[in-house]
Design an enzyme around this catalytic site. Structure first.
Site, mmCIF file in Angstrom:
data_model
loop_
_atom_site.group_PDB
_atom_site.id
_atom_site.type_symbol
_atom_site.label_atom_id
_atom_site.label_comp_id
_atom_site.label_asym_id
_atom_site.label_seq_id
_atom_site.Cartn_x
_atom_site.Cartn_y
_atom_site.Cartn_z
ATOM 1 C CB CYS A 1 -6.438 12.566 10.054
ATOM 2 S SG CYS A 1 -7.176 13.378 8.621
ATOM 3 C CG ASN B 1 -16.942 12.073 -3.040
ATOM 4 O OD1 ASN B 1 -17.946 12.258 -3.725
ATOM 5 N ND2 ASN B 1 -15.750 11.848 -3.575
ATOM 6 C CG HIS C 1 -11.494 15.834 0.740
ATOM 7 N ND1 HIS C 1 -11.724 14.930 1.756
ATOM 8 C CD2 HIS C 1 -11.699 15.148 -0.408
ATOM 9 C CE1 HIS C 1 -12.054 13.764 1.240
ATOM 10 N NE2 HIS C 1 -12.056 13.865 -0.089
HETATM 11 P P1 AMP Z 1 -12.470 11.083 -1.515
HETATM 12 O O1 AMP Z 1 -12.551 9.754 -2.188
HETATM 13 O O2 AMP Z 1 -13.526 12.058 -1.922
HETATM 14 O O3 AMP Z 1 -12.346 10.945 -0.023
HETATM 15 O O4 AMP Z 1 -11.133 11.765 -2.040
HETATM 16 C C1 AMP Z 1 -9.878 11.506 -1.501
HETATM 17 C C2 AMP Z 1 -8.880 11.952 -2.511
HETATM 18 O O5 AMP Z 1 -7.623 12.039 -1.875
HETATM 19 C C3 AMP Z 1 -8.714 11.012 -3.712
HETATM 20 O O6 AMP Z 1 -9.027 11.720 -4.916
HETATM 21 C C4 AMP Z 1 -7.253 10.604 -3.651
HETATM 22 O O7 AMP Z 1 -6.646 10.488 -4.907
HETATM 23 C C5 AMP Z 1 -6.655 11.742 -2.825
HETATM 24 N N1 AMP Z 1 -5.427 11.408 -2.107
HETATM 25 C C6 AMP Z 1 -5.202 10.323 -1.335
HETATM 26 N N2 AMP Z 1 -3.977 10.377 -0.797
HETATM 27 C C7 AMP Z 1 -3.419 11.534 -1.238
HETATM 28 C C8 AMP Z 1 -2.153 12.164 -1.042
HETATM 29 N N3 AMP Z 1 -1.200 11.611 -0.259
HETATM 30 N N4 AMP Z 1 -1.917 13.330 -1.669
HETATM 31 C C9 AMP Z 1 -2.855 13.886 -2.466
HETATM 32 N N5 AMP Z 1 -4.067 13.354 -2.682
HETATM 33 C C10 AMP Z 1 -4.344 12.192 -2.072
#
Ligand code: AMP
Length: 113
Positions: free
Chosen positions: A4, A86, A99
């Protein structure tokens, strides 16, 4: 959960820009910010999304929620902010670890979706 992404960020195996941490939750800057302030708050315990929040202890759930206001104050979001979680494919959840997005630093659109 070994594979994860957010568990690996919490464990320090993948770098992140930490904004806040306590016993139960960890917060870091989104890698692809959608607003001047875009922070993600995650429980340290793995649950897939808010639909599994009942698997968290009351303390952990409360810590995540209370962290949001602490971070907003820390980030100087005096004009307000938006919190989004989400849940599942219809909401375009891309990382299956619960998150909360904190978005602020600009006027948000009046439509949420
Ligand atoms: P969701 O689409 O609600 O699942 O949000 C996932 C979020 O995680 C997105 O806004 C991505 O830009 C963010 N994300 C993905 N990988 C990383 C990472 N390595 N560090 C920080 N944020 C991330």
């Amino acid at each position: 959960m070994d594979n994860c992404l957010f568990c690996r960020i919490v464990a320090g195996e993948i770098p992140s820009t930490k904004v806040y941490e306590d016993e139960y939750c960890y917060a870091f800057r989104d890698i692809n910010p959608q607003a001047p302030t875009h922070v993600l708050v995650v429980p340290k315990q793995h649950v897939a999304n808010i639909g599994e929040a009942n698997q968290l202890s009351n303390e952990a759930l409360r810590a995540c929620i209370e962290a949001i206001a602490k971070i907003a104050a820390q980030e100087g979001l005096t004009g307000g902010y938006r919190v989004i979680s989400n849940c599942g494919p219809d909401a375009c959840q891309s990382v299956p670890h619960l998150h909360f997005h904190i978005l602020g630093g600009r006027q948000m659109a009046d439509q949420m979706a």
